[in-house]
Scaffold this active site. Structure first.
Site, PDB file in Angstrom:
ATOM      1  CE  LYS A 143      -1.965   2.552   3.197  1.00 41.63           C
ATOM      2  NZ  LYS A 143      -1.884   3.884   2.559  1.00 41.63           N
ATOM      3  N   GLY A 187       7.126   4.629   8.159  1.00 38.73           N
ATOM      4  CA  GLY A 187       6.223   5.755   8.391  1.00 38.73           C
ATOM      5  C   GLY A 187       6.480   6.357   9.752  1.00 38.73           C
ATOM      6  N   GLY A 235       3.810   3.281  13.779  1.00 35.60           N
ATOM      7  CA  GLY A 235       4.674   2.116  14.017  1.00 35.60           C
ATOM      8  C   GLY A 235       4.331   1.440  15.338  1.00 35.60           C
ATOM      9  CD  GLU A 249      13.179   4.100   7.744  1.00 36.54           C
ATOM     10  OE1 GLU A 249      13.084   5.002   8.617  1.00 36.54           O
ATOM     11  OE2 GLU A 249      13.142   4.312   6.528  1.00 36.54           O
ATOM     12  CB  CYS A 299      12.848   8.859   8.106  1.00 36.45           C
ATOM     13  SG  CYS A 299      13.568   7.822   6.851  1.00 36.45           S
ATOM     14  CD  GLU A 306      10.440  12.305  11.707  1.00 32.15           C
ATOM     15  OE1 GLU A 306       9.465  11.639  12.084  1.00 32.15           O
ATOM     16  OE2 GLU A 306      11.296  11.879  10.905  1.00 32.15           O
TER      17      GLU A 306
HETATM   18  P1  ADP Z   1       2.702  10.447   8.126  1.00 33.82           P
HETATM   19  O1  ADP Z   1       2.225  10.833   9.492  1.00 33.82           O
HETATM   20  O2  ADP Z   1       4.028  10.988   7.838  1.00 33.82           O
HETATM   21  O3  ADP Z   1       1.705  10.625   7.032  1.00 33.82           O
HETATM   22  P2  ADP Z   1       2.001   7.736   8.586  1.00 33.82           P
HETATM   23  O4  ADP Z   1       2.770   6.871   9.499  1.00 33.82           O
HETATM   24  O5  ADP Z   1       0.659   8.235   9.031  1.00 33.82           O
HETATM   25  O6  ADP Z   1       2.978   8.900   8.193  1.00 33.82           O
HETATM   26  O7  ADP Z   1       1.774   7.029   7.188  1.00 33.82           O
HETATM   27  C1  ADP Z   1       2.659   6.120   6.603  1.00 33.82           C
HETATM   28  C2  ADP Z   1       1.856   5.040   5.931  1.00 33.82           C
HETATM   29  O8  ADP Z   1       1.108   4.326   6.915  1.00 33.82           O
HETATM   30  C3  ADP Z   1       0.819   5.536   4.923  1.00 33.82           C
HETATM   31  O9  ADP Z   1       0.778   4.626   3.851  1.00 33.82           O
HETATM   32  C4  ADP Z   1      -0.460   5.503   5.717  1.00 33.82           C
HETATM   33  O10 ADP Z   1      -1.624   5.392   4.923  1.00 33.82           O
HETATM   34  C5  ADP Z   1      -0.254   4.271   6.560  1.00 33.82           C
HETATM   35  N1  ADP Z   1      -1.041   4.214   7.815  1.00 33.82           N
HETATM   36  C6  ADP Z   1      -1.529   5.242   8.537  1.00 33.82           C
HETATM   37  N2  ADP Z   1      -2.163   4.787   9.639  1.00 33.82           N
HETATM   38  C7  ADP Z   1      -2.070   3.430   9.619  1.00 33.82           C
HETATM   39  C8  ADP Z   1      -2.497   2.373  10.477  1.00 33.82           C
HETATM   40  N3  ADP Z   1      -3.156   2.617  11.612  1.00 33.82           N
HETATM   41  N4  ADP Z   1      -2.202   1.103  10.152  1.00 33.82           N
HETATM   42  C9  ADP Z   1      -1.519   0.826   9.026  1.00 33.82           C
HETATM   43  N5  ADP Z   1      -1.090   1.778   8.162  1.00 33.82           N
HETATM   44  C10 ADP Z   1      -1.348   3.061   8.451  1.00 33.82           C
END
Ligand code: ADP
Length: 486
Positions: free
Chosen positions: A191, A243, A248, A265, A299, A396
């Site tokens: 995704k 992300g 995470g 990561e 990052c 960050e």
């Molecule tokens: P940012 O805050 O920098 O946008 P995120 O960690 O929210 O970074 O997003 C990184 C990725 O994780 C994106 O592909 C986002 O759609 C996905 N994402 C966001 N929330 C969740 C979740 N609860 N579970 C799995 N994936 C998620």
């Protein structure tokens, strides 16, 4: 291949110096499942926006649980029936083919990346796309040599890998995830991030053109809810996530006790350390690259600068002078140094931190310039006069914002540099090898650069300590994340 005209826009970027003229983008993208383009079961699509002008580039399908389930089933079938059975040398051929097709379409990928993410074309063209291709080449080379990669061990793939990637290096992150997983014999459900799905979808077209068996790579688009469906799916064997640290942690909890192998990561607040014996002009270039590369959406950005006190004034003066020559503008213009901020949400986050910095009493310097109108832009920003506990030193920001602190002794800078919840990267600038050795052994960071910054290579592992995550991507370590060793 003939396509319906009504579903296609011809993007004429003849004015963009790096464009070949026509970049082909559909106005609506479905999900790539089992080698076919499949409509989302909810019928919902969302907009992918060009952050440099806020215009909609294309509509992208929003996958729900039932779509993710379809993708996992396709990946499982492909794993059981084909990918785990064909010879490793055969697997390698497909991965090489993907790499070559990506190279052939490098310009198109670079232009789409810059359109969708706001990153400058020079970086998409010279860094992101070539590195993404190189990841496929590098891991293709390992596919039939796994017994040499892990001598005296029986090596097995994990099965179906669920991969969730961020928006800062969309194509490159897809390559970091897909290439080692394929080489090790896994199938994939990936995704991309919601603001930057388009190069992953282009990669899906390339993968289809490469003849990779249906279902080996599936691309599902959507938001965090789609990501959560992947994380929680019972028939997935491995989750690879890049992300934010906040997400995470959610994923770590969700996968605990499920038997899924996990690599994370996450965020960073990396220290870039300038000793008084460093070649200062070179170091200033390293500081600029460390924090302003990709608008600071990195990052491992060198977002905390530490300068030895006796050279601090001169370094800051040189830095401000250099910042004045940075061109902030259209990401598609090859003269641009700093492009658009990826999204309105991210610009709001950066501006929130700038306000916090000012409220905390830090002194701010921004490049005097007119920001381009009509998009999401932020001027390169420096802060001085913070304390170690300042929010802008600890958290960050993920934007072109640098905090500058000074230090007197090596011990002091090591203590300060290590004093954050993160531990992704660090930079050290000095003329002395012994100092490099001393600092690099004591800094708690997964990646440390000496007299350079933000250098990446498929052969070298990348990943963090502490809240920056665990597991490594790149090199042999990156392969290990996708195998069972017996
Ligand atoms: P940012 O805050 O920098 O946008 P995120 O960690 O929210 O970074 O997003 C990184 C990725 O994780 C994106 O592909 C986002 O759609 C996905 N994402 C966001 N929330 C969740 C979740 N609860 N579970 C799995 N994936 C998620």
């Amino acid at each position: 291949m003939a396509k319906k005209k009504s579903n296609q826009i011809k993007w004429d970027y003849a004015s963009a110096p790096e464009s070949t003229g026509h970049i082909q983008l559909k106005d609506r993208y479905d999900l790539f499942i089992g080698g076919k383009w499949v409509k989302p079961s909810s019928g919902k699509y969302f907009d992918s926006i060009n952050p440099a002008n806020k215009k909609v580039i294309a509509k992208v399908a929003h996958a729900n649980g039932s779509d993710v389930d379809k993708a996992v089933k396709a990946a499982r079938k492909a794993y059981d029936e084909i990918w785990s059975r064909i010879s490793p040398a055969e697997r390698a051929k497909y991965i090489y083919r993907i790499a070559r097709l990506m190279q052939e379409r490098a310009r198109e990928l670079a232009v789409i990346e810059s359109l969708d993410a706001g990153k400058v074309i020079r970086e998409s063209r010279d860094v992101d796309v070539p590195l993404a291709c190189n990841h496929f080449f590098y891991y293709a080379g390992w596919a039939d040599k796994l017994e040499y990669a892990f001598p005296n061990r029986r090596v097995e793939p994990l099965g179906v890998a669920g991969q969730i990637i961020p928006w800062n290096f969309p194509l490159l992150m897809a390559a970091w995830k897909i290439a080692p997983a394929l080489a090790a014999g896994n199938t994939i459900v990936l995704k991309p991030a919601e603001t930057t799905s388009l190069t992953a979808l282009k990669l899906a077209e390339i993968i289809k053109d490469s003849g990779l068996p249906d279902g080996v790579v599936n691309i599902v688009t959507g938001f965090g809810d789609t990501g959560a469906e992947i994380v929680n799916h019972k028939d997935i064997n491995k989750i690879a996530f890049t992300g934010s640290t906040a997400v995470g942690k959610i994923i770590q909890k969700a996968t605990a006790g499920t038997g899924k192998k996990l690599t994370l990561e996450l965020g960073g607040k990396s220290a870039n350390i300038i000793m008084d014996d460093a070649p200062l002009d070179q170091a200033v270039e390293g500081i600029i690259n460390g924090i302003f590369f990709n608008q600071g959406h990195v990052c491992c950005a060198g977002s905390r600068l530490f300068v030895q006190e006796n050279v601090a004034d001169i370094v800051i003066e040189k830095l401000k002078h250099r910042m004045k020559s940075l061109i902030i503008g259209d990401p598609l213009d090859k003269n641009t140094d700093i492009g658009a901020i990826n999204s309105k949400e991210q610009l709001d986050t950066i501006n929130k931190y700038i306000k916090i910095g000012l409220k905390e009493g830090a002194e701010m310097y921004q490049t005097p310039c007119d920001l381009p109108k009509g998009g999401y832009y932020c001027a390169p920003t420096l802060f001085t006069g913070m304390s170690q506990s300042s929010v802008i030193v600890q958290e960050e920001i993920f934007g072109p914002v640098l905090t500058i602190q000074t230090f007197r002794t090596v011990d002091e800078v090591i203590q300060k540099a290590n004093n954050t919840p993160y531990g992704l990267a660090a930079g050290v600038w000095t003329d002395k090898g012994s100092r490099i050795f001393n600092l690099t052994t004591k800094l708690k960071a997964g990646v440390i650069w000496a007299n350079t910054y933000n250098k990446f290579d498929p052969t070298s592992p990348f990943g963090g300590y502490k809240e920056s995550g665990y597991g490594r991507e790149g090199g042999l370590h990156g392969l290990e994340a996708y195998v069972k060793l017996k």
